[in-house]
Design an enzyme around this catalytic site. Structure first.
Site, PDB file in Angstrom:
ATOM      1  N   HIS A 188       0.821  -1.207   0.000  1.00 19.86           N
ATOM      2  CA  HIS A 188       0.000   0.000   0.000  1.00 19.86           C
ATOM      3  C   HIS A 188       0.856   1.257   0.000  1.00 19.86           C
ATOM      4  O   HIS A 188       0.447   2.293  -0.520  1.00 19.86           O
ATOM      5  CB  HIS A 188      -0.979  -0.016   1.177  1.00 19.86           C
ATOM      6  CG  HIS A 188      -2.100  -0.963   0.936  1.00 19.86           C
ATOM      7  ND1 HIS A 188      -2.107  -2.243   1.425  1.00 19.86           N
ATOM      8  CD2 HIS A 188      -3.213  -0.835   0.167  1.00 19.86           C
ATOM      9  CE1 HIS A 188      -3.198  -2.853   1.003  1.00 19.86           C
ATOM     10  NE2 HIS A 188      -3.890  -2.036   0.230  1.00 19.86           N
ATOM     11  N   ARG A 220     -15.065   2.453  -0.942  1.00 22.73           N
ATOM     12  CA  ARG A 220     -14.819   1.121  -0.395  1.00 22.73           C
ATOM     13  C   ARG A 220     -14.835   1.226   1.128  1.00 22.73           C
ATOM     14  O   ARG A 220     -14.187   2.109   1.696  1.00 22.73           O
ATOM     15  CB  ARG A 220     -13.458   0.591  -0.858  1.00 22.73           C
ATOM     16  CG  ARG A 220     -13.178  -0.778  -0.258  1.00 22.73           C
ATOM     17  CD  ARG A 220     -11.912  -1.372  -0.757  1.00 22.73           C
ATOM     18  NE  ARG A 220     -10.751  -0.709  -0.205  1.00 22.73           N
ATOM     19  CZ  ARG A 220      -9.513  -1.004  -0.560  1.00 22.73           C
ATOM     20  NH1 ARG A 220      -9.306  -1.909  -1.475  1.00 22.73           N
ATOM     21  NH2 ARG A 220      -8.493  -0.397  -0.006  1.00 22.73           N
ATOM     22  N   ASP A 240      -4.638  -7.828  -4.516  1.00 23.55           N
ATOM     23  CA  ASP A 240      -4.832  -8.930  -3.582  1.00 23.55           C
ATOM     24  C   ASP A 240      -5.111 -10.228  -4.316  1.00 23.55           C
ATOM     25  O   ASP A 240      -4.715 -11.294  -3.858  1.00 23.55           O
ATOM     26  CB  ASP A 240      -5.972  -8.602  -2.604  1.00 23.55           C
ATOM     27  CG  ASP A 240      -5.460  -7.771  -1.445  1.00 23.55           C
ATOM     28  OD1 ASP A 240      -4.392  -8.106  -0.909  1.00 23.55           O
ATOM     29  OD2 ASP A 240      -6.094  -6.756  -1.097  1.00 23.55           O
TER      30      ASP A 240
HETATM   31  C1  PEP Z   1      -6.545  -4.673  -4.746  1.00 26.84           C
HETATM   32  O1  PEP Z   1      -6.355  -5.517  -3.873  1.00 26.84           O
HETATM   33  O2  PEP Z   1      -6.290  -4.850  -5.944  1.00 26.84           O
HETATM   34  C2  PEP Z   1      -7.105  -3.365  -4.394  1.00 26.84           C
HETATM   35  C3  PEP Z   1      -7.463  -2.491  -5.310  1.00 26.84           C
HETATM   36  O3  PEP Z   1      -7.194  -3.059  -3.077  1.00 26.84           O
HETATM   37  P1  PEP Z   1      -5.946  -2.712  -2.155  1.00 26.84           P
HETATM   38  O4  PEP Z   1      -4.743  -2.551  -3.045  1.00 26.84           O
HETATM   39  O5  PEP Z   1      -6.276  -1.473  -1.414  1.00 26.84           O
HETATM   40  O6  PEP Z   1      -5.841  -3.893  -1.261  1.00 26.84           O
HETATM   41 MG    MG Z   2      -7.250  -5.317  -1.928  1.00 24.37          MG
END
Ligand code: PEP
Ligand code: MG
Length: 587
Positions: A235, A378, A500
Site C-alpha cells: 500500500h 470502499r 490482492d
Molecule cells: C486490490 O487488492 O487490488 C485493491 C485495489 O485493493 P488494495 O490494493 O487497497 O488492497
Molecule cells: Mg485489496
C-alpha cells in the site's frame, strides 16, 4: 551498485515512473537524545516512567497555580494542556509498550515516543494541532530530565536496573512506530534543511516507509522516493504512485546518511538511482526529464477526450483515490468517476477513530466535487499492513490472511455502522456507491447488506436525509472468483482487485520484497480469473471493472477490453496514459 567516476549507480525496483533530479535527503529515525539501554526488569522500568510522569504532573500543577495567580487563566492554560498530554493514553501506552516489547530503558522509550508524536502533530493539517508538537516535545523532554535525575540518584544508591547492552544510535532497532519519527525528520529535512535552504523539493531516501508515513508526506516538497525495503505492490507503493512521483524500492544504497545532501537522480522508468552524477549525466537526465514533460503535455490533450477505442468501444476510466484532495487531481486528469475510494487511507495517520461527521464530510466533499459522476467508496479495508493505532488490533502471525477488510467490519459492527451512516448520508449529495473488500462468501455480502438496511431504517427514524447507494464488492480472493456467479446475483457491480487477487491466487505476500519475483500479475491464473469474473458478472447482468494496479498496465489494456471489462480504475497519474492506450486500440 556500480561506481563510475564519482557517481554511484544503484539499481532497484521501479514503483512509479518518471525522472527526478535534485538533492538527496535521507530520512533517518530522529536521534532520541537519550542513550538506549537494554533492561531486564521491564516492570521496574515502567514504574520509573510512571513515577517520573507523576512527578512532572505535580510540577505542572504547581506551575499552573503560579501562572494562574500571576498571569490569569489564559497564561496558565498551557500547563493544563501539558498535564493532559502527559495523561494521554496513546502516549503512555506507546511508551510502556516500547519498554516491554523492546526491553528499552524508559528514557529512550519516552524520547522515541516523543519524537514520533511530534512528527504526527507536525504533519497535521490543522494549525492548532501542529502547534501541539512543541508541547509534546516539551513535556517529553521534561519526563526524560526527571528520569535522568532519578537514574542518577538510583545509581548512587544501587539502582537494581540491569543494563545489559548499550546500543549506539547507528544500531538502533527500528520498530514500526519508531519509523514515524522519520516523518518529522522528513518534514524537518524537507523544510529546514541546511542544504535546501530555499525549501527546494528533495529526493527522499529512506530505509522503509509505512503507509501512514507515506500518506503524511508533503508531495510538493518531494521529488522522488527511494527506499531500501518495500515491495512494489504494498500500500505504500500504491500511495506513492498516487502521488505521481518517481519512486524505487529495493535499492541497496549503503549508508544512507552518507548520501544526505548530495545530488541525485531517480530514474523511475529504468529503476535506477544515481548519486553524485557528473555534469554530463545530469545534462542527459535533464534532457530526458524534459522529454517526459513533453510527453505528459501531449497526453494532457486527452484530458477531455472520450475513452473510446478506434472501433467505437467505450470503457469507463476512473480514478483510485485515498483522500478528498485526490478528487481534484482525479478531475484535473480527466477521471470519469471514482472507481475506488480507499476510505481507510483518510485515517491511517489518525490517533482517534474517525467520527461519523468527519467521514460524512470527507465523502460528501468527494461526491460534490465529482458532480454526478459515480464515487465508489470502499468500506474500511483495515488490517494487514493498514492499521489504525487507536483500533489496537491484536497481533496476527499472518495478517494478510487475518481479520482484515469486511471481516473486521462485520466483527466490529459499531465501526461499520458509523461508516455506513456516513456513506448513506453523503449519497444524498452525489452519486455514491459502496463497495465491500475481501469478500469470500455470499453470507458476508448479505450481512453487509442487512446492515445497510438497518442503517437506512435508523436514519429514517431520525429524520436524517440520505441517498440511495448501489452496492458492489471487490473481487480479490480466489473464493470470490470461484463464487462470482452467485455473488453477482447479490450485488450491483464487481470491481476486481488484482493486487490482492495476485497475492492470494499465487500465494505471494505482497508485502514481501523477496516474493515480488513470484507475483507476476500477468500469470495466466490471474488473467484467467479476471476473464471469468467479467463473464460471470455479465451473465448475471451486472458490470465488472478492474481497480487493482493492473488496470494501469497499458500492455494489457487491449486484453481487458477484449475480456469485456466495463471500467478501469487507476491512480490519477495514470489516467491519461490508459486513455491513450484505449484510444489506440483497434477493437
Ligand atoms: C486490490 O487488492 O487490488 C485493491 C485495489 O485493493 P488494495 O490494493 O487497497 O488492497
Ligand atoms: Mg485489496
Amino acid at each position: 551498485m556500480a561506481c563510475e567516476g564519482n557517481r554511484t549507480v544503484f539499481a532497484g525496483k521501479a514503483v512509479s515512473g518518471g525522472i527526478a533530479v535534485g538533492r538527496i535527503r535521507f530520512l533517518r529515525s530522529r536521534e532520541s537524545g537519550a542513550p538506549r539501554v537494554t533492561v531486564e526488569d521491564t516492570e521496574a522500568e515502567i514504574a520509573r516512567f510512571e513515577q517520573a510522569k507523576e512527578s512532572v504532573k505535580r510540577e505542572l500543577s504547581g506551575l499552573y497555580e503560579k501562572a494562574l495567580a500571576e498571569l490569569g487563566e489564559a497564561g496558565a492554560a498551557i500547563f493544563e494542556v501539558h498535564r493532559m498530554l502527559l495523561d494521554d493514553l496513546n502516549f503512555v501506552e506507546a511508551v510502556t509498550e516500547r519498554i516491554e516489547r523492546e526491553k528499552l530503558n524508559a528514557e529512550a522509550a519516552v524520547a522515541t515516543t516523543r519524537d514520533q508524536f511530534c512528527g504526527m502533530f507536525e504533519a497535521m493539517d490543522n494549525a492548532y494541532m501542529r502547534a501541539r508538537a512543541a508541547d509534546v516535545k516539551d513535556i517529553g523532554s521534561q519526563v526524560i530530565a526527571k528520569l535522568e535525575e532519578t537514574a542518577g540518584r538510583q545509581t548512587a544508591h544501587g539502582s537494581g536496573r540491569t543494563e545489559v547492552t548499550e546500543r549506539s544510535a547507528g544500531e538502533q532497532a527500528v520498530c514500526d512506530d519508531e519509523k514515524n519519527s522519520a516523518i518529522e525528520t522528513a518534514e524537518e529535512s524537507v523544510g529546514e534543511s541546511p542544504v535546501c535552504a530555499d525549501s527546494e523539493p528533495v529526493i527522499l531516501v529512506a530505509d522503509e516507509l509505512s503507509p501512514s508515513e507515506a500518506v503524511r508526506l508533503d508531495r510538493k516538497r518531494v521529488l522522488a522516493i527511494v527506499t531500501r525495503r518495500g515491495s512494489v505492490n504494498s500500500h505504500t507503493a500504491i500511495l506513492v504512485r498516487a502521488m505521481g512521483l518517481p519512486a524505487l524500492t529495493g535499492v541497496e544504497f549503503g549508508e544512507g546518511i552518507a548520501l544526505d545532501g548530495r545530488m541525485g537522480i531517480v530514474d523511475g522508468y529504468e529503476g535506477l538511482f544515481l548519486s553524485d552524477p557528473d555534469e554530463k549525466t545530469l545534462e542527459e537526465y535533464r534532457a530526458r526529464q524534459e522529454r517526459a514533460r513533453e510527453r505528459a503535455k501531449r497526453l494532457e490533450e486527452l484530458k477531455d477526450q472520450e475513452t473510446v477505442t478506434k472501433g467505437g468501444r467505450r470503457i469507463r476510466l476512473c480514478a483510485n483515490i485515498g483522500g478528498t484532495e485526490d478528487a481534484d487531481t482525479a478531475l484535473a486528469d480527466g477521471a470519469e468517476g471514482i472507481g475506488l475510494f480507499r476510505s481507510e487511507f483518510l485515517y491511517l495517520g489518525a490517533d482517534d477513530l474517525p467520527t461519523e461527521e468527519e467521514q460524512f464530510e470527507a465523502y460528501r466533499a468527494v461526491a460534490e466535487k465529482m458532480a454526478g459522476r459515480e464515487v465508489i467508496i470502499r468500506t474500511l479495508d483495515l488490517g494487514s499492513d493498514k492499521n489504525l493505532r487507536c483500533l489496537q488490533l491484536p497481533h496476527e502471525e499472518n495478517p494478510a490472511l487475518g481479520c482484515r477488510g469486511i471481516r473486521l467490519c462485520l466483527e466490529r459492527t459499531e465501526l461499520f455502522r458509523t461508516q455506513l451512516r456516513a456513506i448513506l448520508r453523503a449519497a444524498y449529495y452525489g452519486n455514491v456507491a459502496v463497495m465491500y473488500p475481501m469478500i469470500i462468501s455470499v453470507d458476508e455480502v448479505r450481512r453487509a447488506k442487512a446492515l445497510v438496511e438497518e442503517t437506512r431504517a435508523e436514519l429514517d427514524e431520525e429524520g436524517i436525509p440520505y441517498g440511495e447507494v448501489r452496492q458492489g464488492i471487490m473481487v480479490e480472493t480466489p473464493a470470490a472468483v470461484w463464487l462470482s456467479r452467485e455473488l453477482a446475483r447479490e450485488v450491483d457491480f464487481f470491481s476486481i482487485g488484482t493486487n490482492d487477487l495476485t497475492q492470494y491466487m499465487l500465494a505471494v505476500d505482497r508485502q514481501d520484497p523477496r516474493a515480488d519475483a513470484f507475483g507476476d500479475p500477468h500469470h495466466p491464473a490471474v488473467l484467467g480469473a479476471v476473464r471469468a469474473v467479467v463473464e460471470n458478472a455479465h451473465q448475471e447482468g451486472i458490470w465488472a471493472g478492474i481497480c487493482g494496479e493492473l488496470a494501469a498496465d497499458t500492455t494489457l489494456t487491449e486484453e481487458f477490453l477484449r475480456m469485456g471489462a466495463d471500467e478501469l480504475s487507476v491512480v490519477p497519474a495514470h489516467i491519461l496514459a490508459v486513455r491513450a492506450a484505449v484510444r489506440a486500440c483497434p477493437l
